[in-house]
Design a protein around this motif. Structure first.
Motif, PDB file in Angstrom:
ATOM      1  N   PRO A  94       7.290  19.616   0.362  1.00 49.55           N
ATOM      2  CA  PRO A  94       6.842  20.590   1.356  1.00 49.55           C
ATOM      3  C   PRO A  94       5.549  20.151   2.036  1.00 49.55           C
ATOM      4  CG  PRO A  94       7.540  21.698  -0.642  1.00 49.55           C
ATOM      5  CD  PRO A  94       7.517  20.231  -0.951  1.00 49.55           C
ATOM      6  N   GLY A  95       5.477  20.359   3.348  1.00 53.27           N
ATOM      7  CA  GLY A  95       4.296  19.996   4.113  1.00 53.27           C
ATOM      8  C   GLY A  95       4.663  19.223   5.367  1.00 53.27           C
ATOM      9  N   SER A  96       3.656  18.974   6.202  1.00 46.60           N
ATOM     10  CA  SER A  96       3.847  18.270   7.465  1.00 46.60           C
ATOM     11  C   SER A  96       3.250  16.877   7.399  1.00 46.60           C
ATOM     12  CB  SER A  96       3.183  19.058   8.605  1.00 46.60           C
ATOM     13  OG  SER A  96       3.664  20.381   8.664  1.00 46.60           O
ATOM     14  N   PHE A  97       3.521  16.079   8.426  1.00 49.61           N
ATOM     15  CA  PHE A  97       2.934  14.751   8.530  1.00 49.61           C
ATOM     16  C   PHE A  97       1.411  14.833   8.632  1.00 49.61           C
ATOM     17  CE2 PHE A  97       7.096  13.367  10.432  1.00 49.61           C
ATOM     18  CZ  PHE A  97       7.364  12.362   9.513  1.00 49.61           C
ATOM     19  N   GLU A  98       0.736  13.874   8.035  1.00 49.99           N
ATOM     20  CA  GLU A  98      -0.672  13.610   8.325  1.00 49.99           C
ATOM     21  C   GLU A  98      -0.700  12.409   9.268  1.00 49.99           C
ATOM     22  OE1 GLU A  98      -4.787  11.987   6.196  1.00 49.99           O
ATOM     23  OE2 GLU A  98      -3.001  12.433   4.984  1.00 49.99           O
ATOM     24  N   TYR A  99      -1.321  12.553  10.433  1.00 49.05           N
ATOM     25  CA  TYR A  99      -1.315  11.479  11.431  1.00 49.05           C
ATOM     26  C   TYR A  99      -2.575  10.626  11.259  1.00 49.05           C
ATOM     27  CZ  TYR A  99       2.359  14.379  13.296  1.00 49.05           C
ATOM     28  OH  TYR A  99       3.514  15.115  13.422  1.00 49.05           O
ATOM     29  N   VAL A 100      -2.381   9.429  10.700  1.00 46.12           N
ATOM     30  CA  VAL A 100      -3.521   8.566  10.405  1.00 46.12           C
ATOM     31  C   VAL A 100      -3.876   7.656  11.585  1.00 46.12           C
ATOM     32  CG1 VAL A 100      -3.137   8.619   7.925  1.00 46.12           C
ATOM     33  CG2 VAL A 100      -1.992   6.860   9.303  1.00 46.12           C
ATOM     34  N   LEU A 101      -2.938   7.475  12.517  1.00 48.51           N
ATOM     35  CA  LEU A 101      -3.210   6.704  13.724  1.00 48.51           C
ATOM     36  C   LEU A 101      -2.131   7.004  14.755  1.00 48.51           C
ATOM     37  CD1 LEU A 101      -5.050   4.383  14.958  1.00 48.51           C
ATOM     38  CD2 LEU A 101      -3.169   2.829  14.367  1.00 48.51           C
TER      39      LEU A 101
ATOM     40  N   ALA B 109       0.802  -1.211   0.000  1.00 54.53           N
ATOM     41  CA  ALA B 109       0.000   0.000   0.000  1.00 54.53           C
ATOM     42  C   ALA B 109       0.837   1.263   0.000  1.00 54.53           C
ATOM     43  CB  ALA B 109      -0.935   0.005   1.212  1.00 54.53           C
ATOM     44  N   GLY B 110       1.999   1.220   0.670  1.00 56.95           N
ATOM     45  CA  GLY B 110       2.792   2.438   0.769  1.00 56.95           C
ATOM     46  C   GLY B 110       3.885   2.552  -0.271  1.00 56.95           C
ATOM     47  N   ALA B 111       4.054   1.548  -1.120  1.00 54.00           N
ATOM     48  CA  ALA B 111       5.145   1.569  -2.090  1.00 54.00           C
ATOM     49  C   ALA B 111       5.005   2.749  -3.026  1.00 54.00           C
ATOM     50  CB  ALA B 111       5.151   0.269  -2.883  1.00 54.00           C
TER      51      ALA B 111
ATOM     52  N   VAL C  91      -5.599   2.058   7.875  1.00 57.75           N
ATOM     53  CA  VAL C  91      -5.259   3.489   7.824  1.00 57.75           C
ATOM     54  C   VAL C  91      -4.257   3.827   6.737  1.00 57.75           C
ATOM     55  CG1 VAL C  91      -5.803   3.724  10.273  1.00 57.75           C
ATOM     56  CG2 VAL C  91      -3.432   3.311   9.594  1.00 57.75           C
ATOM     57  N   ASN C  92      -3.598   2.811   6.144  1.00 52.04           N
ATOM     58  CA  ASN C  92      -2.726   2.988   4.982  1.00 52.04           C
ATOM     59  C   ASN C  92      -1.627   4.028   5.204  1.00 52.04           C
ATOM     60  OD1 ASN C  92      -1.802   2.546   2.365  1.00 52.04           O
ATOM     61  ND2 ASN C  92      -3.179   4.061   1.474  1.00 52.04           N
ATOM     62  N   PRO C  93      -0.742   3.806   6.188  1.00 53.01           N
ATOM     63  CA  PRO C  93       0.340   4.767   6.403  1.00 53.01           C
ATOM     64  C   PRO C  93       1.465   4.589   5.390  1.00 53.01           C
ATOM     65  CG  PRO C  93       0.629   2.917   7.872  1.00 53.01           C
ATOM     66  CD  PRO C  93      -0.670   2.670   7.107  1.00 53.01           C
TER      67      PRO C  93
ATOM     68  N   GLN D 106       3.151  12.533   3.577  1.00 49.72           N
ATOM     69  CA  GLN D 106       3.507  11.429   4.459  1.00 49.72           C
ATOM     70  C   GLN D 106       2.374  11.138   5.443  1.00 49.72           C
ATOM     71  OE1 GLN D 106       6.550   9.490   4.483  1.00 49.72           O
ATOM     72  NE2 GLN D 106       6.457  10.395   2.456  1.00 49.72           N
ATOM     73  N   ARG D 107       1.915   9.906   5.433  1.00 47.63           N
ATOM     74  CA  ARG D 107       0.850   9.458   6.335  1.00 47.63           C
ATOM     75  C   ARG D 107       1.508   8.667   7.467  1.00 47.63           C
ATOM     76  NH1 ARG D 107      -4.239   9.202   4.366  1.00 47.63           N
ATOM     77  NH2 ARG D 107      -4.622   7.149   5.284  1.00 47.63           N
ATOM     78  N   ALA D 108       1.531   9.235   8.653  1.00 47.66           N
ATOM     79  CA  ALA D 108       2.293   8.653   9.762  1.00 47.66           C
ATOM     80  C   ALA D 108       1.405   7.918  10.752  1.00 47.66           C
ATOM     81  CB  ALA D 108       3.073   9.748  10.488  1.00 47.66           C
ATOM     82  N   MET D 109       1.807   6.701  11.089  1.00 48.82           N
ATOM     83  CA  MET D 109       1.230   5.948  12.196  1.00 48.82           C
ATOM     84  C   MET D 109       2.220   6.022  13.360  1.00 48.82           C
ATOM     85  SD  MET D 109       0.583   1.836  12.641  1.00 48.82           S
ATOM     86  CE  MET D 109      -0.627   1.656  11.345  1.00 48.82           C
ATOM     87  N   LEU D 110       1.809   6.621  14.475  1.00 45.87           N
ATOM     88  CA  LEU D 110       2.673   6.753  15.635  1.00 45.87           C
ATOM     89  C   LEU D 110       2.338   5.672  16.662  1.00 45.87           C
ATOM     90  CD1 LEU D 110       2.706  10.633  16.255  1.00 45.87           C
ATOM     91  CD2 LEU D 110       4.074   9.268  14.666  1.00 45.87           C
ATOM     92  N   LEU D 111       3.358   4.979  17.152  1.00 47.13           N
ATOM     93  CA  LEU D 111       3.179   3.930  18.157  1.00 47.13           C
ATOM     94  C   LEU D 111       3.912   4.334  19.436  1.00 47.13           C
ATOM     95  CD1 LEU D 111       3.791   0.726  15.964  1.00 47.13           C
ATOM     96  CD2 LEU D 111       1.613   1.835  16.518  1.00 47.13           C
ATOM     97  N   PHE D 112       3.185   4.329  20.542  1.00 45.62           N
ATOM     98  CA  PHE D 112       3.742   4.658  21.851  1.00 45.62           C
ATOM     99  C   PHE D 112       3.622   3.449  22.774  1.00 45.62           C
ATOM    100  CE2 PHE D 112       2.141   8.577  20.002  1.00 45.62           C
ATOM    101  CZ  PHE D 112       3.127   9.516  20.274  1.00 45.62           C
TER     102      PHE D 112
END
Length: 325
Positions: free
Chosen positions: A154-161, A144-146, A181-183, A234-240
């Motif tokens: 130019p631009g910031s991250f989009e946080y999809v999860l 999906a991300g290939a 969520v297709n990051p 950039q579609r970012a998935m953040l894991l904590f």
């Protein structure tokens, strides 16, 4: 919804059905059909017919079978001949293929479309270590991300999860959530993991095909979030690992609106008001601060789960902690 039949020699189909449930959650209109040593082709064909009859939609059926030319394939193929305009058969069944099929059913309505879509996932799920044993072109991905890195745009991250999960990047995240969520990037945000070379390497190697995985300290993620020149598209998935790191990230300026709460491991001094979430007093206080900051909580392990009520869970956790005093 497209019905899926998993068919195999022996109990392989049952096992992969159970594995898929652990990763992607309970699924409707999916049946495992097995050919046991004491059974013959007619027995298997009868089982296949019963499985098809149980589906809500019998016009769209996808067979995933273990071996091309084996009895499960042959019997499915006999039934397929009268429905080849709608049904499909894919041989070489493996877990990545099944998970991809589950995700595809959320947006695709035909067995033919899903069958074509899952072929790459089945092939890309076959990997080897050491990597030099792979053919020279085996590293090419078409997930999906290939082709979606867009590094430097130019631009910031989009946080999809944004997810709290003690296990960080594991099967449920790398498959079920990634397909939902297709990051383009999975970013583990943790000071502890960033200092641990072994854990860091394991996480970067566990990324699904076509998606880049990174491990960064919390302060560094805050800096990246403020960069509006290099992460467009950039579609970012953040894991904590824990809510404490989430609070640091939010207070540092990362614009999160919803936190998916998937897993918090039990340890000494914690209570466990739900099967997968354990809290001490600091955890409860931090979640209350996150709520005051305007964040919403999406409490579920996998996308197909029903959302639990975080207020009720925190209230129960507080009551159980009082009993320990």
């Amino acid at each position: 919804m497209v019905g899926i039949i998993l068919a195999s020699h022996g109990e392989f189909a049952e096992g992969i059905l159970q594995s898929g449930k652990m990763i992607f959650g309970e699924q409707e209109n999916v049946k495992a059909v097995t050919l046991m040593p004491s059974e013959g082709p007619d027995d298997l064909r009868a089982k296949l017919k019963d499985a098809i009859a149980s589906f809500d939609n019998q016009d769209e059926v996808l067979f995933l079978v273990d071996l091309w030319g084996g009895t499960p394939f042959n019997q499915a193929n006999m039934l397929f001949e009268e429905h080849k305009d709608k049904w499909a058969i894919v041989a070489g069944m493996n877990l990545p293929m099944l998970i991809e099929a589950y995700g595809a059913r959320l947006s695709m309505e035909s067995a033919h479309e899903i069958a074509a879509y899952i072929l790459n996932a089945g092939k890309e799920g076959v990997k080897v270590k050491p990597e030099e044993l792979e053919p020279a072109d085996a590293g090419k991905t078409s997930g999906a991300g290939a082709g979606q890195s867009n590094a430097g745009t130019p631009g910031s991250f989009e946080y999809v999860l944004a997810r709290i999960d003690s296990r960080l990047l594991h099967g449920q995240v790398a498959t079920a959530w990634t397909k939902t969520v297709n990051p383009t990037r999975i970013i583990v945000v943790s000071d502890d993991v960033a200092r641990d070379k072994l854990r860091k390497n394991l996480i970067t190697q566990a990324s699904p095909p076509g998606v880049k995985a990174h491990v960064v300290p919390v302060d560094h993620m805050i800096k990246l979030a403020k960069d509006d020149q290099h992460f467009g598209g950039q579609r970012a998935m953040l894991l904590f690992e824990n809510p404490k790191d989430v609070l640091r990230a939010v207070e540092g300026g990362i614009p999160l609106k919803t936190i998916n709460v998937g897993s918090m491991a039990h340890s000494l001094g914690k209570v466990q008001p739900s099967k997968v979430l354990a809290f001490n007093q600091e955890d409860i206080d931090i979640f209350n601060k996150l709520k005051q900051a305007g964040l919403n909580f999406d409490v579920r392990k996998v996308p197909n789960d029903s959302k639990a009520n975080m207020d009720e869970i925190l209230k129960k956790a507080q009551e159980e902690l009082k009993k320990l005093k």
